[in-house]
Design an enzyme around this catalytic site. Sequence first.
Site, PDB file in Angstrom:
ATOM      1  N   SER A 197       0.828  -1.205   0.000  1.00 32.99           N
ATOM      2  CA  SER A 197       0.000   0.000   0.000  1.00 32.99           C
ATOM      3  C   SER A 197       0.865   1.258   0.000  1.00 32.99           C
ATOM      4  O   SER A 197       0.605   2.223  -0.738  1.00 32.99           O
ATOM      5  CB  SER A 197      -0.915   0.012   1.223  1.00 32.99           C
ATOM      6  OG  SER A 197      -1.856  -1.032   1.172  1.00 32.99           O
TER       7      SER A 197
ATOM      8  N   ARG B  52     -13.055  -7.296 -11.981  1.00 29.97           N
ATOM      9  CA  ARG B  52     -13.342  -6.587 -10.732  1.00 29.97           C
ATOM     10  C   ARG B  52     -14.089  -5.280 -10.999  1.00 29.97           C
ATOM     11  O   ARG B  52     -13.762  -4.553 -11.943  1.00 29.97           O
ATOM     12  CB  ARG B  52     -12.052  -6.326  -9.962  1.00 29.97           C
ATOM     13  CG  ARG B  52     -11.347  -7.607  -9.578  1.00 29.97           C
ATOM     14  CD  ARG B  52     -10.047  -7.368  -8.838  1.00 29.97           C
ATOM     15  NE  ARG B  52     -10.271  -6.766  -7.528  1.00 29.97           N
ATOM     16  CZ  ARG B  52      -9.284  -6.476  -6.684  1.00 29.97           C
ATOM     17  NH1 ARG B  52      -8.035  -6.729  -7.027  1.00 29.97           N
ATOM     18  NH2 ARG B  52      -9.550  -5.942  -5.501  1.00 29.97           N
TER      19      ARG B  52
ATOM     20  N   GLN C   1      -9.309   2.118  -0.696  1.00 28.28           N
ATOM     21  CA  GLN C   1      -9.048   2.414  -2.095  1.00 28.28           C
ATOM     22  C   GLN C   1      -9.953   3.523  -2.609  1.00 28.28           C
ATOM     23  O   GLN C   1      -9.494   4.453  -3.287  1.00 28.28           O
ATOM     24  CB  GLN C   1      -9.232   1.142  -2.938  1.00 28.28           C
ATOM     25  CG  GLN C   1      -8.193   0.074  -2.673  1.00 28.28           C
ATOM     26  CD  GLN C   1      -8.437  -1.184  -3.490  1.00 28.28           C
ATOM     27  OE1 GLN C   1      -9.407  -1.270  -4.245  1.00 28.28           O
ATOM     28  NE2 GLN C   1      -7.564  -2.163  -3.338  1.00 28.28           N
TER      29      GLN C   1
ATOM     30  N   ASP D 269      -7.370  -8.030   4.042  1.00 30.91           N
ATOM     31  CA  ASP D 269      -6.585  -8.945   3.210  1.00 30.91           C
ATOM     32  C   ASP D 269      -6.152 -10.202   3.960  1.00 30.91           C
ATOM     33  O   ASP D 269      -5.579 -11.112   3.346  1.00 30.91           O
ATOM     34  CB  ASP D 269      -5.349  -8.229   2.665  1.00 30.91           C
ATOM     35  CG  ASP D 269      -5.691  -7.217   1.591  1.00 30.91           C
ATOM     36  OD1 ASP D 269      -6.669  -7.454   0.855  1.00 30.91           O
ATOM     37  OD2 ASP D 269      -4.994  -6.194   1.490  1.00 30.91           O
TER      38      ASP D 269
END
Length: 449
Positions: free
Chosen positions: A30, A130, A177, A327
């Site tokens: 990230s 996605r 995000q 995650d």
Amino acid sequence: MPHDAPLRPLRAGAPAAPLSGTHRVPGDKSISHRALMFGALAIGTTEIEGLLEGEDVLRTAAAMRALGARVDQRGPGSWSVAGRGIGGLVEPADILDMGNSGTAARLLCGLLAGHPIFSVMTGDASLRRRPMLRVTGPLSATGASFWTREGGRLPLAVRGAIDPLPLDYRLPVASAQVKSACLLAGLCARGTTRVVEPEPTRDHTENMLRHFGATVRVEDTGEGRVIELEGQPELRAAPILVPGDPSSAAFPLVAALLVPGSHLTLANIGLNPLRTGLFATLREMGAELRVENARVEGGEPVGDLVVTHGPLHAVEVPPERAPSMIDEYPILAVAAAAAEGITRMRGLAELRVKESDRLAATAALLAANGIEARIEGDDLLVQGTGGAIPGGGTVATHMDHRLAMSALVMGLAARNPVAVDDAGFIETSFPGFAALMNRAAGGEAIVAA
């Protein structure tokens, strides 16, 4: 890894010795993505140390070059970015291929929305499945125009706003995000961009904005966490030291908890409190996990994680913890499979739109290896064995690197080896994963299937 690359099946079995030693995992993914992007928007040259050199981040580096920034690798993990300033990116000459990286694609939408240029973005077969509407929807309010395939999927074309408007957007679900994409677009807008998130998500974007000189205000209110960004700042190049990725550290950490006799140290791990939900959950399960040499580097808390094998017991993981460990649920499910009792992980709707339907795929991973698991709504329930996992299955990874690594960790702790149909995508986030695990095990525990 290209979507048409040959399959790379691997198999993991019980190591000949306990996991031991001190090891470093790759840099935080990230932070690495954001370091390259903010470096491209800053005035001057940003020096980055510890950059993750996995495929996902290298796609971001290539995209920043295509948009006019000078991006150079000076040595292993050592990079420099000569930026163009806010609003200074140029129109790319070709399609931007983001590979397997949803983070890069969604953040780049925000970056492009604020620049009056035309560009087209695509990705591999997994990324093209996605949804992007959750980002392009709010970003359209800046004045940018987006065109996508049916269902809001890549390939995607965007024409950025000539005079972007600041956003005032409340996220329907917590997503770092989407928040970050809105803030990146807000950099180019006059006025104040305001984003409200229902639950706090990883705040690397806010931290890095401040590090580069932007004015960011964060307040916890009755409606959620409110982030305000003053638009059109002059970002100044600033050095960045990228810590080890806590999401990557999760895999050797859980392996050491499950393999008898293991005692492992993972050095220089990022310990941002909005990223450490897994560590808190494992401690609740009885894990012997402690932090040594705690410090702050580049605005981010860092420390060394020391983990020792021991028994685990089942817990209920609350839904509000999901943003801080989104995650890590596949590898937590592996830990739960070895724990005593039924572990319930609540509020996992977000897992359905990851690299795969990670919720269904995690349940299938467990079932293929003799573990009873079921999905109830957005919850995952895992019946632990209180000891060794049966194993013996072959796991379909669906081009998902975290599923592949979780299955291989399971194999290290199972009575029978566990195989994965394709481990090639591990390189997107954790280059050298199998080699690190084999070093910790003192032998070839993960091998070609």
